[in-house]
Design a protein around this motif. Structure first.
Motif, PDB file in Angstrom:
ATOM      1  N   MET A 100      52.559  42.055  43.640  1.00  0.00           N
ATOM      2  CA  MET A 100      52.781  43.446  44.034  1.00  0.00           C
ATOM      3  C   MET A 100      53.756  43.522  45.210  1.00  0.00           C
ATOM      4  SD  MET A 100      52.170  46.509  43.221  1.00  0.00           S
ATOM      5  CE  MET A 100      50.701  47.051  42.344  1.00  0.00           C
ATOM      6  N   PHE A 126      45.349  47.852  39.948  1.00  0.00           N
ATOM      7  CA  PHE A 126      46.754  48.268  39.883  1.00  0.00           C
ATOM      8  C   PHE A 126      46.933  49.746  40.233  1.00  0.00           C
ATOM      9  CE2 PHE A 126      50.285  50.110  37.352  1.00  0.00           C
ATOM     10  CZ  PHE A 126      51.349  49.381  37.852  1.00  0.00           C
ATOM     11  N   ILE A 140      44.105  39.587  39.534  1.00  0.00           N
ATOM     12  CA  ILE A 140      44.190  38.757  38.327  1.00  0.00           C
ATOM     13  C   ILE A 140      45.615  38.218  38.142  1.00  0.00           C
ATOM     14  CG2 ILE A 140      42.286  39.927  37.156  1.00  0.00           C
ATOM     15  CD1 ILE A 140      44.559  41.374  35.471  1.00  0.00           C
TER      16      ILE A 140
HETATM   17  S1  SF4 Z   1      48.875  41.980  42.578  1.00  0.00           S
HETATM   18 FE1  SF4 Z   1      47.562  43.804  42.510  1.00  0.00          FE
HETATM   19  S2  SF4 Z   1      47.958  44.775  40.508  1.00  0.00           S
HETATM   20 FE2  SF4 Z   1      48.784  42.677  40.439  1.00  0.00          FE
HETATM   21  S3  SF4 Z   1      47.109  41.445  39.577  1.00  0.00           S
HETATM   22 FE3  SF4 Z   1      46.866  41.320  41.803  1.00  0.00          FE
HETATM   23  S4  SF4 Z   1      45.482  43.018  42.341  1.00  0.00           S
HETATM   24 FE4  SF4 Z   1      46.201  43.401  40.240  1.00  0.00          FE
END
Ligand code: SF4
Lengths: 92, 364
Positions: free
Chosen positions: B345, B331, B314
């Motif tokens: 991330m 997450f 998301i």
């Molecule tokens: S990077 Fe990972 S924690 Fe962040 S929104 Fe995307 S899936 Fe979720």
């Protein structure tokens, strides 16, 4: 990515028939090269902000004090008794 | 180190926190646009120390996070060319493409290199006349002058084996897009200090006036962000909306004219797709015709189809400030820095990575 840190110009080299000015910049004793192409007025001893190998701004000494004086200027109370101990979380 | 550690002074930080508390009479939502500020806020524990009714919303200011998936696929494709040396900034390597990341391409034998500066890529091109060097040039206004300079250096040296795969994003159109988003509830902004170092503050005055929002140009150290937050709160409490400059030791009203001239020597504004957010008008830079031979997209004619984003990620909502990283179901579970599902991330400036490492919400 937009990380840029201030360092002190230690020396300046003129390369390619004086068309390119490269500075050696000290970041607390660690030296890196930085192009002065976008900071023509910078000279030895100046503190400059370096981003991905390019000096992009000179640090303004007078303005640098403002963050330390701001609270006085706006009349901060100076009372700290009821503030929790934030110390461990702030890096020194 | 001068001009650095002074701005981390814990006692003054406490006084700033106290003053923010005193100045706040009601709930306010403040967006820090830049990922570097998100990193500073989360890493230094400032989020938890702020009064409860100050809600910091983390903005889209992470160039690694908003680089389109399709462009990453194109970089991976270029890297697979045996004659290409593909170079970029470190964080770009781990961002997942639709099939693999640049790091995985490197593990598979591609010549992928991490550089500190785009100027190093020009040097590599000089040293390897038999190879084609492509620099994956991403960034905000802060990085655009250095990327432009690499093209100008290559042009001056008449190098034929250097080009950039460019993906530049611009802050003011993004602020406007975020304000105009129906779900947005932002009362004030911390603008990105290093972007304004280049561009100055001129673009922010009309934004602040039009949408009646305080905008404070802010630095990155703990005291900088605390002072920036205090300045926004004081404006909000007085029902004011103007542009202020917290970071005046670095940012001049007009920015850096030589750096701006360098940008516009090489680039011109164009519409730009932001990963997770979509197309924002006039929010990126295209390479001008004069330098077309240094544009990797034109030079190599890479035709890669649009790929599907991971539907569990998301990141768009995260970057528009609608959700916090820990509200994502992935997450810390399927999505971690060692196995990122989305770009936030990966990057040290991505909100998800900052929360993963520093918020104390996941056991590492
Ligand atoms: S990077 Fe990972 S924690 Fe962040 S929104 Fe995307 S899936 Fe979720």
């Amino acid at each position: 990515m937009c990380l840029a840190i201030p360092g002190k110009i230690d020396s300046i080299d003129f390369l390619h028939n004086n068309t390119v000015r490269m500075a050696k910049v000290s970041f607390g004793g660690i030296f890196k090269e930085a192009s002065l192409e976008m900071l023509p007025e910078a000279s030895i001893g100046d503190y400059v902000l370096v981003h991905v190998g390019v000096a992009i701004s000179k640090v303004d000494e007078e303005e640098a004090q403002k963050t330390f004086k701001y609270l006085e200027e706006i009349g901060e109370l100076g009372e700290l008794d009821d503030v929790q101990d934030y110390l461990p979380k702030m890096p020194s | 180190m001068k001009y650095l550690s002074e701005y981390r002074d814990p006692d003054l930080a406490k006084r700033y926190l106290k003053e923010i508390q005193n100045a706040t009479s009601q709930a306010w939502s403040i967006m820090e646009v830049c990922g570097g500020q998100t990193h500073s806020l989360v890493k230094n524990g400032i989020i938890e120390m702020l009064p409860e009714h100050i809600n910091m919303i983390h903005g889209p200011g992470c160039p690694v996070c908003v680089t389109p998936l399709r462009l990453i696929d194109k970089a991976v494709y270029l890297a697979s060319n045996k004659n290409v040396i593909l170079c970029s900034f470190g964080d770009m390597l781990r961002v997942p493409g639709s099939s693999k990341s640049l790091l995985e391409a490197k593990a598979g034998g591609a010549d992928v290199r991490v550089l500190y500066s785009p100027l190093e890529a020009v040097k590599i091109a000089e040293d390897h006349p038999d190879k084609d060097v492509v620099f994956f040039a991403i960034g905000f206004e802060t990085t655009a002058p250095a990327n432009a300079l690499s093209v100008v250096h290559a042009y001056r040296k008449q190098l034929k084996n250097f080009s950039i795969l460019a993906s530049h994003v611009l802050v003011p159109p993004a602020i406007e897009a975020v304000i105009n988003d129906k779900e947005s509830t932002i009362d004030g902004f911390l603008a990105a200090g290093h972007v304004c170092t280049i561009m100055g503050n001129a673009e922010y005055h009309p934004l602040s006036a039009k949408y009646k929002v305080p905008i404070v140009v802010t630095g990155f150290e703990p005291l900088d962000v605390l002072q920036g937050i205090l300045m926004v709160v004081r404006q909000l409490e007085k029902n004011k909306h103007t542009v202020e400059n917290q970071y005046s030791r670095i940012v001049k009203e007009k920015g850096n004219p030589d750096a701006k001239a360098m940008i516009f020597e090489v680039f011109e504004p164009q519409d730009q797709v932001w990963r997770g957010i979509g197309k924002i008008p006039q929010s990126g830079y295209a390479i001008k015709e004069k330098y077309a031979e240094y544009d990797a997209l034109r030079k190599f004619n890479v035709d890669i189809p649009e790929a599907e984003e991971n539907s569990n990620c998301i990141s768009g909502q995260i970057m528009k400030g609608i959700k916090k990283p820990f509200e994502c179901s992935q997450f810390g579970k399927t999505c971690k820095p060692t196995n990122p599902l989305g770009a936030p991330m990966v990057s040290s400036e991505g909100a998800c990575a900052a929360y993963y490492h520093f918020s104390g919400r996941v056991e590492e």
